[in-house]
Design a protein around this motif. Structure first.
Motif, mmCIF file in Angstrom:
data_model
loop_
_atom_site.group_PDB
_atom_site.id
_atom_site.type_symbol
_atom_site.label_atom_id
_atom_site.label_comp_id
_atom_site.label_asym_id
_atom_site.label_seq_id
_atom_site.Cartn_x
_atom_site.Cartn_y
_atom_site.Cartn_z
ATOM 1 N N ARG A 85 0.839 -1.185 0.000
ATOM 2 C CA ARG A 85 0.000 0.000 0.000
ATOM 3 C C ARG A 85 0.883 1.248 0.000
ATOM 4 N N GLY A 86 0.552 2.176 -0.868
ATOM 5 C CA GLY A 86 1.371 3.379 -1.020
ATOM 6 C C GLY A 86 2.181 3.367 -2.302
ATOM 7 N N ASP A 87 2.437 2.159 -2.854
ATOM 8 C CA ASP A 87 3.099 2.083 -4.155
ATOM 9 C C ASP A 87 2.133 2.556 -5.236
ATOM 10 N N SER A 88 2.689 2.978 -6.369
ATOM 11 C CA SER A 88 1.858 3.420 -7.483
ATOM 12 C C SER A 88 2.045 2.508 -8.679
ATOM 13 N N ASP A 89 1.129 2.623 -9.636
ATOM 14 C CA ASP A 89 1.254 1.837 -10.857
ATOM 15 C C ASP A 89 2.532 2.180 -11.613
ATOM 16 N N LEU A 90 3.015 3.406 -11.453
ATOM 17 C CA LEU A 90 4.281 3.780 -12.081
ATOM 18 C C LEU A 90 5.443 2.999 -11.470
ATOM 19 N N ASP A 91 5.378 2.718 -10.169
ATOM 20 C CA ASP A 91 6.412 1.913 -9.523
ATOM 21 C C ASP A 91 6.449 0.512 -10.131
ATOM 22 N N VAL A 92 5.278 -0.090 -10.318
ATOM 23 C CA VAL A 92 5.204 -1.425 -10.894
ATOM 24 C C VAL A 92 5.715 -1.409 -12.336
ATOM 25 N N LEU A 93 5.294 -0.423 -13.109
ATOM 26 C CA LEU A 93 5.741 -0.331 -14.500
ATOM 27 C C LEU A 93 7.260 -0.151 -14.575
ATOM 28 N N ARG A 94 7.793 0.644 -13.688
ATOM 29 C CA ARG A 94 9.245 0.867 -13.684
ATOM 30 C C ARG A 94 9.990 -0.438 -13.418
ATOM 31 N N ARG A 95 9.498 -1.222 -12.474
ATOM 32 C CA ARG A 95 10.137 -2.500 -12.160
ATOM 33 C C ARG A 95 9.993 -3.490 -13.320
ATOM 34 N N ALA A 96 8.804 -3.525 -13.934
ATOM 35 C CA ALA A 96 8.574 -4.437 -15.055
ATOM 36 C C ALA A 96 9.427 -4.052 -16.258
ATOM 37 N N HIS A 97 9.625 -2.760 -16.457
ATOM 38 C CA HIS A 97 10.449 -2.285 -17.572
ATOM 39 C C HIS A 97 11.914 -2.634 -17.329
ATOM 40 N N ASP A 98 12.377 -2.433 -16.095
ATOM 41 C CA ASP A 98 13.758 -2.798 -15.759
ATOM 42 C C ASP A 98 13.967 -4.304 -15.920
ATOM 43 N N ALA A 99 12.965 -5.084 -15.511
ATOM 44 C CA ALA A 99 13.073 -6.546 -15.624
ATOM 45 C C ALA A 99 13.175 -6.964 -17.079
ATOM 46 N N MET A 100 12.409 -6.316 -17.964
ATOM 47 C CA MET A 100 12.483 -6.644 -19.386
ATOM 48 C C MET A 100 13.844 -6.272 -19.956
ATOM 49 N N ASN A 101 14.350 -5.110 -19.594
ATOM 50 C CA ASN A 101 15.651 -4.680 -20.106
ATOM 51 C C ASN A 101 16.754 -5.665 -19.707
ATOM 52 N N LYS A 102 16.736 -6.099 -18.446
ATOM 53 C CA LYS A 102 17.761 -7.021 -17.958
ATOM 54 C C LYS A 102 17.627 -8.392 -18.628
ATOM 55 N N THR A 103 16.378 -8.861 -18.750
ATOM 56 C CA THR A 103 16.149 -10.162 -19.373
ATOM 57 C C THR A 103 16.559 -10.152 -20.840
ATOM 58 N N LEU A 104 16.158 -9.107 -21.551
ATOM 59 C CA LEU A 104 16.477 -9.015 -22.979
ATOM 60 C C LEU A 104 17.980 -8.912 -23.199
#
Length: 346
Positions: free
Chosen positions: A180-199
């Protein structure tokens, strides 16, 4: 007589003192047992899914008042204070939302608060979703701040630290925990970083001589593979078809790209006229890969794009049971289409 009276008086005082001591001891034993029972007795949690939200700067007294106000405890407030002092956590409770699972005791709750074990929730990005699907899932996520509301794609990408990038395909399908307190932008930022690292990691291990100039090309191809098949045993075969067509400078001719290019005008059925209507994503009218991914490819689809199956197949068609049949020549492909799509098997 005076001596007997004095002796009797001393006995009476001793007896009275003994009674007081015994009463005090009995009270102390009762209190300790009751206090121990309090620390180990489950709170009044009616069902799973309940929680208590402790705001920043909330005093210990107000925390106890909140617990009692929610009907979780009827014990005296000083019991909570004594328990916290005994656990050495009275001044170390963290703000946040804490899960109230059935069976949780005051001792367990205070321990969670002292360790900051705040309640976590999950949101999942599914393989093959479009970016709009991701935003819809985030908008429905409970207790998540919706900071992307009314923001366009360009602004969203700028806010997560990737200005100028297109969002499609850029977020790794995975389950992400948030508090609670996190935003959808926080989740998107983590998902984007995860894709960059995986790719980046998968690109470094790619097969040689692929007709892919950069990792982004692999992401585009992987997104097409993702939309064409969900079968693990077919991903590399499908990727192999498209890689060979790229190498031979053939049109990819894949329906999912056409559908993506149609946008909101797609109503569930693709027509011949759609295949001839040119858009940047129509791989029946334009050579090469489309300009962006058409979905969020999962890690298996990216691996398939970077390690395509060898062979001579240049075509495939759905059998109608979730699998595909592959062909090396157009003549063979036409027979397969007639059999499996038109039901005119010979």
């Amino acid at each position: 007589m005076k001596q007997s009276s004095a002796n009797l008086g001393r006995v009476s005082w001793r007896l009275l003192l003994l009674i007081v001591v015994l009463a005090f001891a009995g009270t102390a034993v009762w209190f300790w047992r009751d206090f121990s029972r309090f620390g180990a007795t489950p709170l009044r949690v009616s069902a799973s899914g309940e929680s208590i939200d402790i705001g920043r700067g909330t005093s210990f007294k107000d925390i106890v008042r909140q617990l009692r106000g929610q009907g979780l405890s009827t014990s005296a407030p000083f019991y909570w204070r004594l328990l916290a002092e005994r656990m050495h956590v009275a001044g170390r409770l963290h703000a946040g939302e804490y899960a109230l699972v059935p069976g949780i005791t005051p001792q367990q709750l205070l321990s969670n608060m002292a360790q900051g074990k705040v309640m976590q929730r999950d949101v999942t990005i599914v393989d093959g979703w479009a970016f709009r699907d991701v935003l819809q899932a985030l908008a429905k996520a409970d207790k998540l701040k919706h900071d992307t509301a009314n923001l366009d794609d360009a602004t969203i990408m700028q806010k997560i630290g990737s200005p100028g990038e297109k969002p499609e395909g850029q977020f790794l399908p995975e389950t992400y925990a948030y508090v609670r307190g996190d935003s959808d932008l926080d989740v998107l930022r983590r998902a984007h970083d995860a894709m960059n690292k995986t790719l980046a990691a998968l690109w470094a291990q790619r097969d040689p001589n692929l007709p892919l100039a950069k990792p982004y090309d692999a992401l585009i191809l992987a997104s097409i593979v993702e939309k064409e098949t969900g079968r693990a045993d077919e991903r590399n075969k499908v990727a192999g078809v498209f890689v060979r067509r790229l190498q031979k400078n053939m049109l990819l001719q894949t329906d999912p790209t056409v559908i993506y290019g149609m946008g909101s005008s797609y109503a569930g059925t693709i027509h011949k006229s759609d295949l001839t209507t040119d858009t940047p994503y129509n791989t029946y009218t334009r050579l090469g890969l489309p300009p962006t991914p058409i979905a969020m490819p999962g890690k298996p689809a990216i691996e398939a794009a970077l390690h395509p199956a060898t062979g001579d197949a240049l075509y495939f068609v759905a059998r109608g049971d979730g699998t595909h049949i592959f062909a090396a020549t157009l003549e063979e492909q036409n027979r397969n289409v007639a059999c499996y799509q038109l039901k005119h098997c010979q």
